[in-house]
Design an enzyme around this catalytic site. Structure first.
Site, short mmCIF file in Angstrom:
data_model
loop_
_atom_site.label_atom_id
_atom_site.label_comp_id
_atom_site.label_asym_id
_atom_site.label_seq_id
_atom_site.Cartn_x
_atom_site.Cartn_y
_atom_site.Cartn_z
CB ALA A 1 -34.47 -22.41 -32.27
N GLY A 2 -33.09 -21.37 -28.86
CA GLY A 2 -32.49 -20.41 -27.83
C GLY A 2 -30.84 -20.50 -28.41
CB ALA A 3 -28.18 -18.53 -26.22
CG ASP B 1 -25.83 -19.83 -20.50
OD1 ASP B 1 -26.09 -20.56 -19.66
OD2 ASP B 1 -26.17 -18.28 -19.93
CD GLU C 1 -22.90 -18.84 -16.76
OE1 GLU C 1 -21.75 -18.80 -16.96
OE2 GLU C 1 -23.62 -20.23 -16.73
CG ASP C 2 -27.74 -18.65 -16.00
OD1 ASP C 2 -27.29 -19.52 -17.34
OD2 ASP C 2 -27.66 -19.34 -14.90
CE1 TYR D 1 -4.36 0.96 -0.48
CE2 TYR D 1 -3.90 2.23 2.07
CZ TYR D 1 -4.95 2.05 0.52
OH TYR D 1 -5.48 2.35 0.36
CG ASN E 1 -30.14 -29.86 -16.88
OD1 ASN E 1 -30.40 -30.75 -16.10
ND2 ASN E 1 -29.47 -28.63 -16.93
CE LYS F 1 -20.07 -21.33 -16.23
NZ LYS F 1 -20.97 -21.52 -17.19
CG ASN G 1 -21.70 -25.77 -19.85
OD1 ASN G 1 -22.14 -25.53 -18.38
ND2 ASN G 1 -22.49 -24.46 -20.08
#
Lengths: 380, 380
Positions: A192-194, A159, A133-134, A36, A284, A91, A315
């Site tokens: 057909a999402g992400a 994702d 994420e999400d 410091y 899920n 995560k 993942n």
């Protein structure tokens, strides 16, 4: 074991899952004067003179922000930033445990696309990478695209791409057992999402020629007039034969089903209509079809997202190693080449003599996955 | 020891000073299922049902953001967010070492007041408190005021209030030695920025009746027409006798000098003109007057900001304990009462038999300071 009860107890007993750790001893006055004031002024001056020295004198090079707005958390949906924290902390500790990456949760109190982009850019100076994420589709595409363009650090929506990489790894090993070439198989992706769109793109980069994406209204094709912009763009580059109809219609004769949709979307009859199929049913917590039902209907291999069935496609096998490599090499982007190399590396951890229809991916706890990914990406 | 060279080496060898630590073991599949999916969904659900449960199931209750825009870093000035990181990481490890507070650096890539306010509000969900740091005046006042109003967690600008508390602690013990009552002494503060104004207000709350703030143009009074809004507001509540002129003019006969300004602003002649004075010359790295010069000129007690002189007046004595207490008690605000209690607690750590003109404050390394502050605030 009742994971719900255990999880509440674990989270309450520890008051969450992350803490900050000092890498420096602070026991003497000299320690204080070096870490410091007055000593700290010198690294500040160096960075002010040469901004790239921020990687030399600060924690930036190993720090990743796990950023969410809480809009699409697990199967729970839009539960907001506070309720998303346990997932983001989870995560972060997986990043640390498996990749030795220091990750910190950033749960933003806004769900406006432009505000999220601005907030992430503003807090980027201390971070060496961004893990989105999400965040719900289609906002997540714009947020990721813009941040990749506008930041000088790597940005990754797990994702999408984490899921795509682990699916490709599972597919590589499944095809070894089925003795098929990736260029010969035909695939249907339900959802057909992400995740679905990212899986589709990576499989195409890896060589699959015919992929049909399905949403709740059936096959996505150029004939559909009800598509959002992300799906309309996919209609241009998928479904080479222009097939239309429901999932049950278009799945006939296909080799591979990938589910990133919802429970019970895949019937035994649909499986029976396929060609010696590989089934990755990853909804899920309840998959599109239960593994035993799929096997009874003639599936060649079945994988799900769950740890209590064989072939968990998770993942956690991807993001610790991928970020470890990208941070170590100071890479700016997660290219298709990098993602494919990571998938091959993960697949390679399962030795040929171990590989079987019930063991296509390494365990989530396998410590050889991260070094395998890092080595593969270094070798590119 | 050359702290500049040592500091560069320490920062480079460790690649910065902070890391993330998991509070949870991740060794088995069950560990993964409890800390992450599927178990983690349960604390998420609980928080979604009852937002206050975020303190029960996440790290929020012990997490503090150390927020800077890099606009006023140490004596280095406006060096920007990246160059500020070593200071903010340093602050974070002091929080951890002395207060067991988990603090994380947020260095924002904007210096716009409204954007800073918005960014801090957006990233607040994961944090239990906000420590603002090295943000230049007068923007820091508006930022702190608005965040206090608009957030539901405590917000503290350490450059203001941390400094004020440690000055009050030093003063309390100096007055014991000088056998003076705080209500009887007259004070000049040189430097009317964030720290000077905060010190002034806290000393008034603690009982001092006549404080004169000086800026580079001299005493601040209602007669001045060149004051910014913060200084104009101070003119209304300070300088009870309406004195005007330079620092040398108004310092005559006063009992206490507090410097938060720049090197060499206080001459020996000025000290000689004072009344058995207490001198806190805190400019960094070179004080307003060197201690020996002040003592030669008749100062009763001298303190500085430096660790290599007696009587270091350093806010590391303040912020770890103050945040520890406020987090433990889930308090929303750092009230005047809390700040005065903290100052008294810090002063009390120096026992009467140890107290001397060269030992008015505990060492920065003294482990009994934090518990003393916590106990004092709990007792309010």
């Amino acid at each position: 074991m009742n994971f719900n009860i255990e999880a509440l107890k674990m989270h309450e007993d520890n008051r969450g899952k992350i803490a900050i750790k000092s890498k420096i001893e602070l026991k003497t006055k000299d320690d204080l004067s070096t870490a410091y004031t007055p000593g700290v002024a010198e690294p500040c001056r160096k960075i002010h003179e040469n901004p790239d020295d921020v990687y030399k004198y600060t924690s930036k090079g190993n720090l990743v922000a796990v950023v969410s707005d809480g809009s699409a958390v697990l199967g729970l949906g839009n539960i907001g930033p506070k309720a998303a924290i346990p997932v983001m902390e989870g995560k972060c500790i997986l990043f640390k445990e498996f990749g030795d990456v220091d990750a910190f949760p950033i749960c933003l109190d806004t769900q406006d696309t432009e505000e999220i982009i601005k907030a992430v850019k503003q807090l980027a100076p201390v971070f060496g990478g961004i893990n989105l994420e999400d965040i719900s589709a289609p906002r997540c595409f714009e947020i990721e695209k813009r941040l990749i363009e506008e930041l000088d650090i790597p940005v990754f929506h797990d994702d999408q791409h984490g899921t795509a990489v682990v699916v490709l790894a599972a597919l590589i090993n499944s095809l070894k057992l089925r003795k098929s070439d990736i260029t010969d198989i035909e695939c249907v992706i339900n959802g057909a999402g992400a995740a679905g769109i990212a899986i589709c793109k990576l499989l195409q980069s890896a060589g699959i020629k015919n992929v049909i994406l399905c949403d709740t209204k059936g096959a996505i094709s150029k004939n559909r007039t009800d598509l959002n912009s992300a799906k309309a763009a996919m209609a241009e580059i998928t479904n080479v034969n222009g097939e239309s109809g429901t999932l049950a219609d278009v799945i006939k004769g296909k080799d591979l089903f990938i589910g990133v949709s919802a429970a019970d979307m895949l019937s035994k009859d649909m499986v029976k209509s396929m060609n010696n199929p590989i089934i990755f049913a990853m909804a899920n917590p309840t998959p599109e079809i239960l593994p035993q039902d799929a096997l009874d209907a003639g599936a060649f291999i079945v994988g799900t997202g769950r740890s209590d069935f064989d072939n968990q496609i998770n993942n956690v096998l991807v993001f610790p190693g991928l970020f470890r490599a990208v941070l170590d090499l100071r890479l700016k982007a997660f290219t298709e080449e990098i993602k494919i190399a990571a998938a091959k590396a993960i697949a390679s951890v399962v030795k040929d003599e171990e590989l079987s229809k019930t063991y296509i991916l390494p365990s989530s706890l396998d410590r050889s996955v991260v070094p395998a990914i890092v080595e593969a990406i270094k070798a590119l």
